[in-house]
Design an enzyme around this catalytic site. Structure first.
Site, PDB file in Angstrom:
ATOM      1  N   GLU A 176     -26.609  11.636 -15.785  1.00 54.21           N
ATOM      2  CA  GLU A 176     -27.141  10.471 -15.231  1.00 54.21           C
ATOM      3  C   GLU A 176     -28.592  10.395 -15.281  1.00 54.21           C
ATOM      4  O   GLU A 176     -29.163   9.040 -15.477  1.00 54.21           O
ATOM      5  CB  GLU A 176     -26.770  10.435 -13.657  1.00 54.21           C
ATOM      6  CG  GLU A 176     -25.240   9.944 -13.556  1.00 54.21           C
ATOM      7  CD  GLU A 176     -24.652   8.785 -13.978  1.00 54.21           C
ATOM      8  OE1 GLU A 176     -25.364   7.759 -14.057  1.00 54.21           O
ATOM      9  OE2 GLU A 176     -23.227   8.790 -14.235  1.00 54.21           O
ATOM     10  N   SER A 455      18.188  -8.811  31.185  1.00 53.89           N
ATOM     11  CA  SER A 455      18.513  -7.810  32.057  1.00 53.89           C
ATOM     12  C   SER A 455      17.568  -6.584  32.341  1.00 53.89           C
ATOM     13  O   SER A 455      17.981  -5.746  33.074  1.00 53.89           O
ATOM     14  CB  SER A 455      20.136  -7.518  31.842  1.00 53.89           C
ATOM     15  OG  SER A 455      20.885  -8.608  31.756  1.00 53.89           O
TER      16      SER A 455
END
Length: 762
Positions: A176, A455
Site C-alpha cells: 500500500e 381463557s
C-alpha cells in the site's frame, strides 16, 4: 500606461492575499478537525452480548450431539489432537476438548483440557486431561450472540501496534505505501502518477499514502473529486505534523473495512483475524496476513469465502511484493504461496442470530444505561439465553406452523407465532422467538404483539376464589346455566361455553379443567371484576387494563411477554420474580460493572396457589390440554392452560414443567380467524418444543396446611374412596365440606356399606 497597470496589480495582490487568508482559515479549520477527533475517542465500540455459559458437571442431562452443537456455536473445530483452545475430538463414548480462556463476571478462567464422558443421555464423568483428576464442574466460554452497534453496525476489536505481527505490517507497507516511514503524509510520486492517470481520461486515480487512506476513511467520504482529494492531502499533512507514524499506523489497522457479516461491518485487522481464521491477530502467519492485506483493495470482490480464486491470486500477489521488497525470504515466499487460504467456514450471523432475544436484553439494559454508552463503550453483556432451548423453540414454531398450514389448506405464511421460555427456578429468560422467521429483525411479536388472551385469564379468576377458602374450594359447585348480564349503557352480555351447551352445576375444578366460560363469568362477577384484575397485577401485569365483565374471559390484550410474567409467578409458587435476560455487565477491560441478582417477592399465599396448580395439572391430565399426553409422558405432571379467542383468532398455551415455563401464541398478523383452538395450535408448538428439551417432572411442594379429602364431584360433598366417580382433592385445612354425599362417610349409604365391609371382610 503605468497608471492603468497599478489598479490591476493591486487587485491581483488583494486577490492573492484574500485567497491566502481563505486558504489559511480553511487549513486552520482542517487542523482543528484533524486534532479534535484524533485526540478524542477514535472508535465507538459496540457492546458484545453473550449467551449463558454452558456448565458441565456429572449428572447433567446432555447428549454428545447436544454438546457438539454447542461447540459448533462456539466455532470449535474438530482436530485429531485437540490441544489448541477451541478444538475437540470425539471418540467412542467420550469427547476431548480444550476450552478457550475467558473473563467471566466472577473472574478470568484459563483454557482447560477436558474429557467429557457420557452414559444414558447424561454426563457421567468430567476429567482434567492435564492431571487425570475428576472435576465437579467446568465451564465453557459463552457464545457471542450479537452486539449493540453504532449507527452503521460497524464492529471491530481494537489492537495495539505491539500486538500486530511484524509480517502483517510488512505486507501492508509493501503493497500500500512503501515510503510510509519517509514521507510526510503525501507521496509526490504517487500524486504525479494519479494526476497523469486522471488527465489521460482513466478517471480520478488513487496514489494515496496510508495516511491519506486513513484520512479518507476517518474524516471524509468516498466521493471521488479533485476538491475532496485536495482536502485529503492537506489533512494528511496535518495529521503527520501532529502525530507519530506509529499512532497513524495503529489507527489505520483498527479503522479499515475488511468484510461484511450480514448487516454487520467487519472493521480492523483485530476482528478480521478471528472472523476469517478463528484465531487472534497475533497468531496470523505470513500467508494469512497477506490475504487480509490483499483484501483491502476490495473486501467484497476479493472475499475468500465468496471468491476464493480471486482471493488466492490477490494473496499471492501480496506475497510476491513482500518478496520483492525483501521483507520475506524466497523460501518463505514459496512456502506461504503453497498454502491454502485457511479461512474457516462460518455462517452469516449479522448483528445477531437471535434478534428477538437481543431486543429484550436491550430494553432491560436501557433501564440502567444510555443508548450511546451501549453503542460505544465496548461493554460486555452476559445474558441468560440458552442456545439449546432457543434452537428447540425456533424449530418447533417454524415447523409446526408450516404443518398446520399444510394440514388445513392454508396459504404458506398465513400463520404467525411467538413464544418465550423461562426457568421456573429463577425467572431467567432462556429463549425468545418473535415470529416464524427467527432471524427477522422487524416486529417482535413476543414483546410487542398485544392480543386478547382468552381463557389464559381463567386461572386468575379461580385463584381469586381459592383465596377465600371459607367460600370457595375446588369442590364448590358453580352454576353453568344461561347468563345474561344487563348493564345501563351497554349491550347485554351473554357468554357461551365453547361447546354451546350448559352443564348445570359443575365443580369449580371441573369448570377450570374444561374451561367453561359461563360458570367462570358468574364466579368472576360474584368476586368482583376489580378484585380479579388486582390479582392479575399482583401476578405481574404492570399497566392498567380495562375492567369489564368480558375481562373475566380474556378480552383484554396482553403480549406473550406479559403473559409469561403472570404465569412465572404461578409457576414460581406465588413468588413474583421479574423476568431476567441479563446476568451481568462488564467493562470493555473485563471489570465488573453491574450484576442483576435474583429479586423475589411473595405475592400469592402458598396454599391457594397450590390448589390452583393442582387443578391446572388436571387441565393437562383430563381437560382441554389432555392431548398433550400424545406428545409428552404423563409422569411429567405438567400444569397448563389453553386459550382461544372469539372466531378462533388467537391460539394460546401457557404451561410449565419442573424446570421450564413456556408461553406460546399462534395467530395471524391481520387478526383473521385461524380455525385453531389453544389445544390444536399453540399447544402443539409447546409440545414439540418441550419434547426436545427433556423436561423435569413437576413435583409440587405441598404446604403444611393442605389436607386431602375424597369428594363426590356431583354433589361436592364428602365421599369415600370406593364410591363411584369419587375424586381426591386438596383443601386448605378446615375448608373441606363436612356434609357427606349418599355414598360418603356418616351417610346412610356409607353406614350400610361399612356394615357389609365389617361383616364380610370387604
Amino acid at each position: 500606461m503605468a497608471k492603468r497597470r497599478r489598479p490591476k496589480k493591486r487587485f491581483l495582490i488583494s486577490f492573492a492575499l484574500a485567497g491566502a487568508l481563505l486558504a489559511a482559515a480553511y487549513t486552520v479549520y482542517l487542523d482543528f478537525t484533524v486534532r479534535a477527533r484524533f485526540e478524542g475517542k477514535r472508535f465507538a465500540l459496540p457492546a458484545r452480548v453473550y449467551a449463558r455459559p454452558l456448565e458441565l458437571y456429572p449428572g447433567l442431562q446432555l447428549s454428545p450431539a447436544e454438546l457438539i452443537t454447542e461447540l459448533a456455536l462456539l466455532d470449535y473445530r474438530e482436530a485429531p489432537q485437540p490441544r489448541e483452545p477451541g478444538t475437540y475430538h470425539w471418540s467412542s463414548d467420550a469427547l476431548d476438548l480444550t476450552t478457550r480462556p475467558f473473563v467471566f463476571a466472577d473472574g478470568p478462567q484459563e483454557a482447560a483440557a477436558l474429557r467429557v464422558e457420557f452414559a444414558e443421555g447424561q454426563v457421567s464423568a468430567l476429567i482434567d486431561r492435564g492431571d487425570g483428576q475428576s472435576l465437579q464442574l467446568a465451564r465453557l466460554e459463552p457464545a457471542l450472540i450479537g452486539g449493540i452497534y453504532p449507527g452503521k453496525n460497524e464492529d471491530r476489536v481494537l489492537v495495539k501496534l505491539d500486538d500486530v505481527p511484524g509480517h502483517l505490517v510488512d505486507a501492508l507497507i509493501a503493497v500500500e505505501d512503501r515510503r510510509f516511514f519517509s514521507h510526510h503524509g503525501i507521496d509526490p510520486r504517487g500524486i504525479a502518477r494519479a494526476v497523469i492517470a486522471t488527465a489521460s481520461g482513466d478517471g480520478v486515480q488513487g496514489g494515496s499514502t496510508l495516511t491519506q487512506q486513513l484520512v479518507k476513511n476517518f474524516y471524509l467520504t468516498a466521493e471521488r473529486t479533485l476538491r475532496r482529494k485536495f482536502t485529503e492531502m492537506v489533512m494528511a499533512v496535518l495529521l503527520e505534523a501532529h502525530y507519530s507514524k506509529e499512532e497513524i499506523l495503529e489507527t489505520y489497522l483498527n479503522e479499515v473495512y475488511l468484510g461484511q457479516d450480514g448487516n454487520r461491518g467487519i472493521h480492523g485487522f483485530g476482528l478480521a483475524a478471528p472472523f476469517f481464521f478463528d484465531k487472534p491477530l497475533s497468531r496470523l502467519d505470513i500467508s494469512e496476513a497477506a490475504l487480509l492485506v490483499g483484501m483491502l483493495k476490495g473486501p467484497t470482490y476479493f472475499s475468500p469465502r465468496s471468491h476464493p480464486k480471486r482471493a488466492l491470486e490477490r494473496r499471492n500477489l501480496v506475497l510476491a511484493q513482500m518478496a520483492e521488497t525483501g521483507v520475506i525470504t524466497e523460501q518463505q515466499w514459496r512456502s506461504a504461496r503453497a498454502t491454502s487460504l485457511g479461512v474457516v467456514a462460518r455462517p452469516s450471523r449479522g448483528t445477531s442470530p437471535y434478534p428477538a432475544f437481543l431486543n429484550l436484553a436491550y430494553r432491560q439494559l436501557m433501564r440502567d444505561y444510555r443508548d450511546e454508552d451501549l453503542r460505544s463503550e465496548g461493554l460486555q453483556i452476559f445474558t441468560t439465553l440458552d442456545p439449546r432451548v432457543q434452537h428447540s423453540a425456533e424449530s418447533a414454531l417454524s415447523k409446526r406452523l408450516a404443518r398446520l398450514e399444510k394440514n388445513r389448506g392454508m396459504k404458506t405464511g398465513t400463520l404467525q407465532g411467538a413464544l418465550l421460555v423461562t426457568s421456573t427456578q429463577n425467572a431467567e429468560v432462556q429463549a425468545v422467538v418473535g415470529g416464524r422467521d427467527p432471524r427477522f429483525e422487524g416486529f417482535n411479536r413476543a414483546l410487542d404483539a398485544q392480543r386478547p388472551i382468552g381463557s389464559l385469564i381463567k386461572p386468575v379468576v379461580y385463584l381469586t376464589a381459592l383465596q377465600e377458602p371459607q367460600s370457595y374450594t375446588l369442590a364448590t359447585l358453580l352454576d353453568d346455566s344461561p347468563l345474561v348480564l344487563q348493564q345501563p349503557g351497554t349491550d347485554d352480555w351473554a357468554p357461551l361455553n365453547y361447546d354451546k351447551e350448559f352443564h348445570g352445576e359443575v365443580s369449580l375444578r371441573a369448570a377450570l379443567v374444561n374451561s367453561y366460560n359461563v360458570p367462570t363469568a358468574r364466579l368472576g362477577l360474584a368476586l368482583g371484576v376489580p378484585r380479579v384484575m388486582a390479582n392479575l397485577r399482583r401476578l405481574g401485569i404492570e399497566r392498567e387494563l380495562p375492567e369489564h365483565a368480558s375481562s373475566l374471559l380474556g378480552s383484554n390484550a396482553l403480549s406473550p411477554l406479559e403473559v409469561t410474567e403472570v404465569y412465572q409467578t404461578i409457576a414460581g409458587d406465588g413468588f413474583r420474580t421479574p423476568l431476567r435476560a441479563i446476568r451481568a455487565v462488564l467493562t470493555a477491560e473485563g471489570e465488573p460493572l453491574q450484576s442483576y441478582p435474583l429479586n423475589v417477592e411473595q405475592e400469592i399465599e402458598a396454599a391457594p396457589l397450590y390448589l390452583l396448580t393442582a387443578a391446572m395439572q388436571d387441565v393437562v391430565r383430563e381437560g382441554t390440554a389432555r392431548e398433550l399426553g400424545a406428545y409428552l409422558p404423563a409422569d411429567l405432571e405438567i400444569a397448563g392452560k389453553t386459550g382461544t379467542t372469539d372466531d378462533f383468532r388467537d391460539s394460546w398455551f401457557a404451561g410449565f414443567t419442573g424446570d421450564r415455563l413456556g408461553v406460546v401464541w399462534v395467530g395471524r398478523d391481520d387478526n383473521g380467524p385461524t380455525g385453531l383452538t389453544g389445544a390444536s395450535g399453540a399447544m402443539t408448538v409447546w409440545a414439540d418444543m418441550m419434547a426436545g428439551l427433556n423436561p423435569a417432572p413437576l413435583i409440587l411442594p405441598e404446604p403444611e396446611n393442605i389436607e386431602r379429602v375424597w369428594i363426590d364431584p356431583v354433589s361436592g360433598l364428602l365421599s369415600d374412596e370406593g364410591c363411584r366417580d369419587a375424586v381426591e382433592l386438596p383443601f386448605i385445612s378446615g375448608s373441606a365440606p363436612t356434609e357427606a354425599a349418599p355414598c360418603g362417610p356418616r351417610s346412610l349409604g356409607g353406614s350400610i356399606k361399612g356394615w357389609f365391609e365389617r361383616t364380610f371382610g370387604r
